[in-house]
Design a protein around this motif. Structure first.
Motif, mmCIF file in Angstrom:
data_model
loop_
_atom_site.group_PDB
_atom_site.id
_atom_site.type_symbol
_atom_site.label_atom_id
_atom_site.label_comp_id
_atom_site.label_asym_id
_atom_site.label_seq_id
_atom_site.Cartn_x
_atom_site.Cartn_y
_atom_site.Cartn_z
ATOM 1 N N SER A 275 59.073 36.332 36.089
ATOM 2 C CA SER A 275 58.714 37.592 36.090
ATOM 3 C C SER A 275 58.596 37.973 34.854
ATOM 4 C CB SER A 275 59.761 38.427 36.893
ATOM 5 O OG SER A 275 59.793 38.081 38.465
ATOM 6 N N ARG B 16 55.171 36.696 33.103
ATOM 7 C CA ARG B 16 53.847 37.244 33.890
ATOM 8 C C ARG B 16 53.810 38.586 33.315
ATOM 9 N NH1 ARG B 16 55.847 34.512 38.440
ATOM 10 N NH2 ARG B 16 57.001 36.118 39.220
ATOM 11 N N TRP B 17 54.972 39.528 33.064
ATOM 12 C CA TRP B 17 54.848 40.899 32.361
ATOM 13 C C TRP B 17 54.492 40.643 31.038
ATOM 14 C CZ3 TRP B 17 57.782 42.471 27.927
ATOM 15 C CH2 TRP B 17 57.460 43.664 27.741
ATOM 16 N N GLN C 164 50.803 40.088 30.766
ATOM 17 C CA GLN C 164 49.848 41.414 30.990
ATOM 18 C C GLN C 164 49.952 42.414 29.876
ATOM 19 O OE1 GLN C 164 51.177 42.533 34.620
ATOM 20 N NE2 GLN C 164 50.359 40.918 35.670
ATOM 21 N N VAL C 165 50.823 42.307 28.958
ATOM 22 C CA VAL C 165 50.826 43.459 27.777
ATOM 23 C C VAL C 165 49.715 43.133 27.060
ATOM 24 C CG1 VAL C 165 52.375 44.210 25.978
ATOM 25 C CG2 VAL C 165 53.500 43.387 28.034
#
Length: 193
Positions: A61, A64-65, A68-69
């Motif tokens: 997780s 994945r975060w 996306q930043v």
């Protein structure tokens, strides 16, 4: 049988005690952080092996975060700041540890801290002069002694300087001695105290 060229065994001075490195506590904190990270990774591995489901993964997780930043000036500045901080910490880790002790000139290894020198100075001043109200402070290079004048004035100051110079003559680097006399309190001041 020993040959004449071999040195005889005997007491030798030990290594100089040094202070703590500037980054020692940061190293401990980073170690604890890495232990916590190892616990998170171990938890994810345990869930992966038990349930065979990657959807509960904390590490997955986070990545994945992170993917996306958006990359912008703030993230580039943060990256540069982290790189500079790492460079500063690497240089601080390579600096020699600070000197904290003074060697006493003897065949064995005797090292004194500045606080030990100050305590010895206070004791020596009280013992050799009978003076009271003596305060001493010391660094590796300087010894400051404050004594209450008992009426002898400069004679007391010179006696203290001579006594302290004799006491610390055995140090590898005797400190510079600064003796100052404080005036005796008047009777009204003594009554207040």
């Amino acid at each position: 049988m020993t040959s004449p060229a071999e040195p005889t065994a005997g007491p030798r001075p030990g290594a100089e005690p040094r202070g703590l490195s500037a980054v020692q506590w940061l190293t401990v904190a980073v170690g604890l952080l890495l232990l916590a990270l190892a616990g998170v990774v171990g938890r994810d591995l345990w869930f992966h092996l038990q349930t065979d489901g990657p959807h509960d993964s904390w590490v997955g997780s986070f990545f994945r975060w992170l993917a996306q930043v958006p990359v912008g000036p703030a993230s580039v500045a943060a990256g540069i700041a982290v790189a500079v901080l790492g460079l500063v910490l690497a240089i601080a880790a390579l600096n020699p540890r600070p000197r904290t002790h003074v060697r006493y000139g003897s065949e064995t290894s005797i090292w004194l801290r500045p606080v030990d020198i100050a305590r010895m100075a206070t004791y020596t001043a009280k013992e050799r002069t009978g003076a009271h109200h003596i305060r001493s402070q010391a660094t590796r290079k300087k010894l400051s002694v404050r004594a209450q004048d008992d009426g002898r004035g400069d004679a007391l100051r010179e006696h203290l300087e001579q006594s302290l110079a004799e006491q610390f003559a055995g140090l590898a680097r005797p400190p510079r001695i600064d003796v100052r006399l404080t005036p005796r309190p008047t009777r009204t001041e003594e009554a207040i105290l």
